[in-house]
Design a protein around this motif. Structure first.
Motif, mmCIF file in Angstrom:
data_model
loop_
_atom_site.group_PDB
_atom_site.id
_atom_site.type_symbol
_atom_site.label_atom_id
_atom_site.label_comp_id
_atom_site.label_asym_id
_atom_site.label_seq_id
_atom_site.Cartn_x
_atom_site.Cartn_y
_atom_site.Cartn_z
ATOM 1 N N GLY A 112 3.947 14.462 1.182
ATOM 2 C CA GLY A 112 4.499 13.357 1.974
ATOM 3 C C GLY A 112 4.194 12.069 1.233
ATOM 4 N N ASP A 113 4.995 11.019 1.465
ATOM 5 C CA ASP A 113 4.892 9.781 0.675
ATOM 6 C C ASP A 113 5.393 8.613 1.531
ATOM 7 O OD1 ASP A 113 4.793 7.987 -1.471
ATOM 8 O OD2 ASP A 113 6.338 8.993 -2.660
ATOM 9 N N ALA A 114 4.623 7.534 1.600
ATOM 10 C CA ALA A 114 5.068 6.358 2.374
ATOM 11 C C ALA A 114 4.391 5.106 1.847
ATOM 12 C CB ALA A 114 4.745 6.530 3.868
ATOM 13 N N LEU A 139 0.863 -1.186 0.000
ATOM 14 C CA LEU A 139 0.000 0.000 0.000
ATOM 15 C C LEU A 139 0.895 1.230 0.000
ATOM 16 C CD1 LEU A 139 -2.418 -1.241 2.789
ATOM 17 C CD2 LEU A 139 -2.980 -0.999 0.357
ATOM 18 N N ASP A 140 0.730 2.075 -1.002
ATOM 19 C CA ASP A 140 1.575 3.268 -1.159
ATOM 20 C C ASP A 140 0.641 4.471 -1.202
ATOM 21 O OD1 ASP A 140 3.466 5.156 -1.893
ATOM 22 O OD2 ASP A 140 4.218 4.027 -3.611
ATOM 23 N N PHE A 141 0.929 5.477 -0.343
ATOM 24 C CA PHE A 141 0.023 6.622 -0.268
ATOM 25 C C PHE A 141 0.817 7.917 -0.145
ATOM 26 C CE2 PHE A 141 -2.934 9.505 1.966
ATOM 27 C CZ PHE A 141 -3.963 9.488 1.037
ATOM 28 N N GLY A 158 13.646 5.702 -5.379
ATOM 29 C CA GLY A 158 13.166 6.747 -4.485
ATOM 30 C C GLY A 158 13.505 8.115 -5.072
ATOM 31 N N HIS A 159 13.210 9.171 -4.288
ATOM 32 C CA HIS A 159 13.263 10.515 -4.872
ATOM 33 C C HIS A 159 13.307 11.579 -3.795
ATOM 34 C CE1 HIS A 159 8.864 10.599 -3.913
ATOM 35 N NE2 HIS A 159 8.974 9.302 -4.194
ATOM 36 N N GLY A 160 13.840 12.743 -4.180
ATOM 37 C CA GLY A 160 13.631 13.912 -3.353
ATOM 38 C C GLY A 160 12.151 14.247 -3.336
ATOM 39 N N LEU A 194 6.014 16.187 -5.696
ATOM 40 C CA LEU A 194 6.063 14.792 -5.232
ATOM 41 C C LEU A 194 7.401 14.162 -5.566
ATOM 42 C CD1 LEU A 194 4.676 12.230 -4.126
ATOM 43 C CD2 LEU A 194 3.714 11.874 -6.419
ATOM 44 N N HIS A 195 7.869 14.404 -6.762
ATOM 45 C CA HIS A 195 9.134 13.828 -7.210
ATOM 46 C C HIS A 195 10.107 14.952 -7.521
ATOM 47 C CE1 HIS A 195 6.487 10.260 -8.515
ATOM 48 N NE2 HIS A 195 7.145 9.916 -7.428
ATOM 49 N N GLU A 196 11.162 15.046 -6.739
ATOM 50 C CA GLU A 196 12.209 16.041 -6.973
ATOM 51 C C GLU A 196 13.536 15.306 -7.110
ATOM 52 O OE1 GLU A 196 12.083 18.899 -3.761
ATOM 53 O OE2 GLU A 196 10.050 19.540 -4.269
ATOM 54 N N PHE A 246 8.544 -0.920 0.907
ATOM 55 C CA PHE A 246 8.363 -0.040 2.070
ATOM 56 C C PHE A 246 8.935 1.324 1.724
ATOM 57 C CE2 PHE A 246 7.695 -4.008 4.193
ATOM 58 C CZ PHE A 246 6.892 -3.712 5.289
ATOM 59 N N GLU A 247 8.332 2.369 2.263
ATOM 60 C CA GLU A 247 8.785 3.737 1.964
ATOM 61 C C GLU A 247 8.532 4.649 3.159
ATOM 62 O OE1 GLU A 247 6.595 5.586 -1.257
ATOM 63 O OE2 GLU A 247 8.100 7.156 -1.490
ATOM 64 N N HIS A 248 9.527 5.511 3.426
ATOM 65 C CA HIS A 248 9.325 6.621 4.355
ATOM 66 C C HIS A 248 9.832 7.903 3.714
ATOM 67 C CE1 HIS A 248 7.806 5.113 8.126
ATOM 68 N NE2 HIS A 248 8.777 4.237 8.295
ATOM 69 N N ILE A 289 12.586 7.461 0.540
ATOM 70 C CA ILE A 289 13.421 6.271 0.335
ATOM 71 C C ILE A 289 12.473 5.083 0.251
ATOM 72 C CG2 ILE A 289 15.314 4.894 1.264
ATOM 73 C CD1 ILE A 289 16.171 7.352 2.884
ATOM 74 N N GLU A 290 12.558 4.307 -0.854
ATOM 75 C CA GLU A 290 11.531 3.295 -1.064
ATOM 76 C C GLU A 290 12.053 2.024 -1.736
ATOM 77 O OE1 GLU A 290 8.322 4.378 -3.760
ATOM 78 O OE2 GLU A 290 9.283 6.285 -4.186
ATOM 79 N N PRO A 291 12.685 1.152 -0.941
ATOM 80 C CA PRO A 291 13.125 -0.124 -1.514
ATOM 81 C C PRO A 291 11.952 -0.963 -2.012
ATOM 82 C CG PRO A 291 13.434 -0.098 0.871
ATOM 83 C CD PRO A 291 13.081 1.297 0.464
HETATM 84 N N1 MF3 Z 1 5.635 6.165 -4.052
HETATM 85 C C1 MF3 Z 1 5.449 6.097 -5.485
HETATM 86 C C2 MF3 Z 1 6.409 7.027 -6.151
HETATM 87 O O1 MF3 Z 1 6.968 7.854 -5.504
HETATM 88 C C3 MF3 Z 1 4.065 6.428 -5.823
HETATM 89 C C4 MF3 Z 1 3.823 6.666 -7.240
HETATM 90 S S1 MF3 Z 1 2.397 7.496 -7.413
HETATM 91 C C5 MF3 Z 1 1.723 7.319 -8.930
HETATM 92 O O2 MF3 Z 1 6.671 6.922 -7.328
HETATM 93 F F1 MF3 Z 1 0.842 8.228 -8.996
HETATM 94 F F2 MF3 Z 1 2.683 7.509 -9.851
HETATM 95 F F3 MF3 Z 1 1.221 6.143 -9.019
#
Ligand code: MF3
Ligand code: CO
Length: 236
Positions: free
Chosen positions: A92-94, A81-83, A155-157, A162-164, A219-221, A188-190
């Motif tokens: 925020g992302d986990a 589950l990723d939210f 993973g990403h900044g 959301l993604h940097e 998993f992600e934090h 960070i998301e292995p």
């Molecule tokens: N944690 C995932 C990521 O950072 C979630 C992707 S969201 C989506 O890439 F919208 F691309 F599905």
């Protein structure tokens, strides 16, 4: 960034509490949407590059970006589950992977190795290190357990987007890439496969699955790098 990250942690905790045999991932997605709205935040993923849901639900051999559907969860499944949430200008992302009912021994080992690899990666998220020390920590730990690290997703900044930059791979040699600095925030998301690291994307254009049908966990934090060491922002 504590605000969106706390919301992510709260929502994920509630959703995880609702996971059980017979529940569908569409139901879990609805719960996440209701809970994030209650907190006056927005789901980060819905509509992102056309992704159709708020909660990524990746079952068994699905690696990431699974789309919620009407299949009732079954005893022995594992579900990632990723939210993500957006609140007051920041993201925020986990993610977590949960077992449903009685799962196989290898599933338990895969889930716990993936969670542990995130923790060893977070320990490396300190100002005396370089970015690839995080990547190398995940790969070294996972391969010592006989599992493989997914290469095709990283993973990403994270911050006002959301993604940097930088990308945060889960594999690589140590001591390369930018020096980690106080004020950086990383998701960070292995993503870890039971067998081969290879993945493919299904015809829905989103769902990544293992090429060999083996299990996968995620998993992600969201982690802030501070003068006092790493701070996990998405902990409950
Ligand atoms: N944690 C995932 C990521 O950072 C979630 C992707 S969201 C989506 O890439 F919208 F691309 F599905
Ligand atoms: Co992420």
């Amino acid at each position: 960034m504590k605000a969106p990250c706390s919301i992510v942690a709260e929502v994920l905790k509630i959703v995880v509490g609702r996971v059980s045999v017979g529940v569908t991932t569409i139901e879990l997605n609805s719960i996440a949407e209701k809970e994030v709205a209650k907190r006056k935040a927005k789901p980060a993923f819905k509509g992102y590059c056309g992704y159709p849901a708020s909660l990524c639900c990746s079952l068994n051999s699905q690696v990431v970006h699974g789309i919620p559907d009407n299949r009732p969860l079954e005893d022995g499944d594992i579900l990632s589950l990723d939210f993500g949430a957006y609140y007051d200008g920041f993201y925020g992302d986990a993610a977590v992977t949960v077992p449903i009912g009685n799962v196989s021994e290898v599933a338990i080992k895969l889930i716990s190795a993936t969670e542990k690899s995130l923790l060893v990666a977070i320990e490396k998220s300190a100002t005396h290190n370089r970015l690839s020390d995080i990547s190398n920590a995940v790969q070294t730990y996972i391969e010592s357990k006989g599992f493989s690290v997914v290469r095709d997703f990283v993973g990403h900044g994270i911050g006002r987007s959301l993604h940097e930059s930088p990308q945060v791979p889960n594999y690589g040699l140590p001591n390369t890439g930018p020096k980690l600095r106080s004020g950086m925030v990383l998701a960070i998301e292995p993503m870890v496969n039971e067998k081969s690291h290879e993945v493919k994307i299904l015809a829905d254009g989103w769902t990544a699955v293992t090429l060999d049908g083996g299990l996968s966990a995620h998993f992600e934090h969201t982690v802030a790098i501070t003068e006092n060491g790493p701070e996990i922002l998405t902990l409950i």
